[in-house]
Scaffold this active site. Structure first.
Site, PDB file in Angstrom:
ATOM      1  N   HIS A  69     167.244 -63.590  42.940  1.00 13.95           N
ATOM      2  CA  HIS A  69     167.960 -64.318  43.989  1.00 13.95           C
ATOM      3  C   HIS A  69     168.269 -65.680  43.357  1.00 13.95           C
ATOM      4  O   HIS A  69     167.344 -66.404  42.963  1.00 13.95           O
ATOM      5  CB  HIS A  69     167.085 -64.525  45.222  1.00 13.95           C
ATOM      6  CG  HIS A  69     167.071 -63.367  46.169  1.00 13.95           C
ATOM      7  ND1 HIS A  69     166.478 -62.169  45.880  1.00 13.95           N
ATOM      8  CD2 HIS A  69     167.596 -63.235  47.422  1.00 13.95           C
ATOM      9  CE1 HIS A  69     166.617 -61.355  46.908  1.00 13.95           C
ATOM     10  NE2 HIS A  69     167.300 -61.962  47.871  1.00 13.95           N
ATOM     11  N   LYS A 111     162.953 -55.415  55.721  1.00 14.76           N
ATOM     12  CA  LYS A 111     162.994 -56.426  56.791  1.00 14.76           C
ATOM     13  C   LYS A 111     163.964 -56.025  57.911  1.00 14.76           C
ATOM     14  O   LYS A 111     163.993 -56.654  58.958  1.00 14.76           O
ATOM     15  CB  LYS A 111     163.450 -57.772  56.215  1.00 14.76           C
ATOM     16  CG  LYS A 111     162.356 -58.487  55.458  1.00 14.76           C
ATOM     17  CD  LYS A 111     162.532 -60.007  55.512  1.00 14.76           C
ATOM     18  CE  LYS A 111     163.303 -60.536  54.333  1.00 14.76           C
ATOM     19  NZ  LYS A 111     162.533 -60.497  53.083  1.00 14.76           N
ATOM     20  N   GLU A 151     170.958 -69.720  45.967  1.00 12.08           N
ATOM     21  CA  GLU A 151     171.392 -69.416  47.336  1.00 12.08           C
ATOM     22  C   GLU A 151     171.384 -70.716  48.136  1.00 12.08           C
ATOM     23  O   GLU A 151     170.559 -70.934  49.012  1.00 12.08           O
ATOM     24  CB  GLU A 151     170.476 -68.364  47.965  1.00 12.08           C
ATOM     25  CG  GLU A 151     171.014 -67.862  49.301  1.00 12.08           C
ATOM     26  CD  GLU A 151     170.170 -66.766  49.918  1.00 12.08           C
ATOM     27  OE1 GLU A 151     169.122 -66.412  49.357  1.00 12.08           O
ATOM     28  OE2 GLU A 151     170.584 -66.258  50.988  1.00 12.08           O
ATOM     29  N   ASP A 163     172.990 -57.207  51.720  1.00 13.63           N
ATOM     30  CA  ASP A 163     171.895 -58.140  51.947  1.00 13.63           C
ATOM     31  C   ASP A 163     171.177 -57.808  53.255  1.00 13.63           C
ATOM     32  O   ASP A 163     170.968 -56.643  53.552  1.00 13.63           O
ATOM     33  CB  ASP A 163     172.402 -59.584  51.896  1.00 13.63           C
ATOM     34  CG  ASP A 163     171.337 -60.573  51.407  1.00 13.63           C
ATOM     35  OD1 ASP A 163     170.225 -60.128  51.093  1.00 13.63           O
ATOM     36  OD2 ASP A 163     171.633 -61.773  51.326  1.00 13.63           O
ATOM     37  N   ASN A 164     170.881 -58.809  54.058  1.00 13.57           N
ATOM     38  CA  ASN A 164     170.019 -58.584  55.221  1.00 13.57           C
ATOM     39  C   ASN A 164     170.780 -58.013  56.415  1.00 13.57           C
ATOM     40  O   ASN A 164     171.909 -58.404  56.673  1.00 13.57           O
ATOM     41  CB  ASN A 164     169.380 -59.906  55.639  1.00 13.57           C
ATOM     42  CG  ASN A 164     168.589 -60.530  54.515  1.00 13.57           C
ATOM     43  OD1 ASN A 164     169.159 -61.053  53.567  1.00 13.57           O
ATOM     44  ND2 ASN A 164     167.277 -60.452  54.586  1.00 13.57           N
ATOM     45  N   HIS A 174     167.760 -55.447  51.902  1.00 12.59           N
ATOM     46  CA  HIS A 174     166.343 -55.700  52.232  1.00 12.59           C
ATOM     47  C   HIS A 174     165.992 -54.735  53.361  1.00 12.59           C
ATOM     48  O   HIS A 174     165.818 -55.155  54.509  1.00 12.59           O
ATOM     49  CB  HIS A 174     166.134 -57.136  52.709  1.00 12.59           C
ATOM     50  CG  HIS A 174     166.338 -58.186  51.664  1.00 12.59           C
ATOM     51  ND1 HIS A 174     165.306 -58.747  50.958  1.00 12.59           N
ATOM     52  CD2 HIS A 174     167.470 -58.776  51.195  1.00 12.59           C
ATOM     53  CE1 HIS A 174     165.778 -59.659  50.101  1.00 12.59           C
ATOM     54  NE2 HIS A 174     167.093 -59.684  50.227  1.00 12.59           N
TER      55      HIS A 174
END
Ligand SMILES: [Zn+2]
Length: 447
Positions: A234, A89, A237, A334-335, A86
């Site tokens: 997604h 973000k 989760e 991921d993040n 991501h």
């Protein structure tokens, strides 16, 4: 560290390459024998254009007139592919911190950070920061989810598109429209799917567990079919064993005889289902041709968190079960430094090390190395396959360590990155200073 010629062809001698990163056909043809660590010892001839010209068993490489660089049995990996990020973000932690460390805390914080669209300057600066990190750590292709709720696609998608062009010679980029699956149900679903197609992207519904999930899955497939899009959900989760998103997606794909590319990210709850049910689902996922990407960096942060207790279940997809069923399994970042995960540096070496240790894939390090290389590369579909073979780009990561234990015992795993046969400049090889973003993203020098 070793020194690599700046021009002309050269040989990299005595390299230790994880077997998951070497073309199976080449390994068979050369009769390569794995080390105890699950690696092959090879030498590579690299031509002046930066392509691998030949692969030799290290002990049987012929005499050469080429400049020879001796790796001294150091680990040499292919540059890697990150299937789930991501980057839009990334680096927002300072202005949108997660106050309680939970998934809901992350959603609330992320929502507060996007009351208005991000500015072009802000989105561009943070995404480019992420790419600089990824390049310095050895990544060569990235799929990134981009927040795509109504009214929020621009300027992010435009900024992304400019970056994709500017970075094409170093990192191949693929966008994925990320939004709650419920938001696809009305006409906006078609709007966002059309935008995704226009940018050559992937449809990325975030599927939540609940009675509407089945209809949302059907809608996502309808949109993907109409706009000819790959899908990346997604999925599950959470740590609720009744969460059935993965199963719904697999059944829908089989029902439609779906031939397109599908990826499911997270798939945490599958690890909590009864063994026979989990096995049955894994078989159906394999039959549907779905790839799964495990994202434990974020999930061990978010899931199973309860301030009053020590976590037991940490949210790792059952990677062994899935792989044994024949499902392509990738590991992704991921993040990074946002409300969903305040750490991380877009470093797949860290992701591989942590995932393999958390998931006990460390008894077969070498074969699992394809989870950050060939498997995600194939699912992204932009490059020619992250496997070492003649004709492939000499895109390499050369470590100091000579075994997985040596490579992974030092935080940061010192390494040199080779892009098309040449080492990165010192500037490119150094992850950017966090202070680069001061003043652009509203970042205070110290939090
Ligand atoms: Zn994600």
């Amino acid at each position: 560290m070793i020194s690599i010629p700046q021009t002309g062809p050269w040989r990299l001698a005595d390299a230790t390459v994880p077997i998951g990163m070497v073309s199976v056909a080449i390994a068979e043809k050369l009769g390569l024998k794995p080390t105890q660590d699950g690696c092959y010892r090879v030498s590579l001839d690299i031509d002046a254009k930066g392509l691998v010209e030949a692969v030799w068993p290290a002990e049987a490489a012929p005499e050469t007139q080429l400049a020879v660089v001796r790796a001294g049995n150091a680990h040499v990996w292919t540059r890697m592919a990150d299937l789930h990020t991501h980057i839009d973000k990334s680096q927002t932690w300072h202005r949108a911190p997660n106050r309680d460390g939970t998934f809901n805390g992350a959603k609330e914080a992320a929502k507060a950070d996007r009351t208005a669209p991000w500015s072009h300057e802000d989105a561009n600066a943070r995404m480019e920061f992420a790419l600089k990190c990824a390049l310095a750590h050895g990544t060569r292709s990235i799929r990134t989810h981009l927040d795509s709720q109504k009214g929020r696609t621009q300027p992010t998608w435009e900024a992304f598109s400019d970056l994709r062009e500017r970075w094409a010679d170093r990192i191949a980029l693929q966008p994925c429209a990320s939004l709650g699956a419920a938001k696809l149900m009305d006409e906006y679903g078609d709007e966002v799917a059309a935008l995704t197609a226009q940018y050559n992207g992937v449809l990325g519904p975030v599927l939540y567990h609940g009675p509407e999930a089945a209809a949302q899955v059907r809608r996502a497939f309808d949109l993907a079919e109409r706009h000819d899009l790959p899908i990346d959900f997604h999925t599950d989760e959470n740590l609720d064993p009744t969460s059935n998103g993965l199963s719904l997606i697999a059944e829908e794909a089989i029902h439609r005889n779906w031939q397109g590319n599908i990826v499911c990210g997270h798939c945490c709850s599958l690890s909590l289902k009864p063994a026979d049910e989990a096995e049955r689902i894994a078989d159906r996922v394999a039959e549907a041709g779905i790839g799964v990407v495990a994202l434990p960096m974020t999930n061990i942060y978010l899931l199973g968190r309860d301030a009053a207790s020590t976590p037991v279940y940490r949210g790792l997809a059952p990677i062994h079960l899935l792989r044994a069923a024949g499902v392509p399994v990738a590991f992704g970042s991921d993040n990074c430094r946002d409300a969903f995960h305040p750490y991380g540096d877009h470093d797949l070496v860290e992701v591989f090390r942590e995932t393999a240790r958390i998931g006990h894939a460390d008894m077969s390090w070498g074969p699992w190395a394809d989870a950050v290389a060939a498997v995600p590369d194939r699912l992204i579909g932009l490059q020619d396959g992250n496997s070492l073979k003649p004709g492939a780009a000499a895109d390499l990561v050369i470590f100091r360590g000579r075994s997985f234990s040596e490579v992974f015992s030092r935080l940061g795993a010192p390494r040199m990155i080779v892009v098309k046969g040449r080492a990165l400049s010192e500037e490119e090889a150094t992850p950017p200073a966090f202070s680069e973003l001061d003043g652009i993203t509203g970042l205070a020098p110290a939090e």
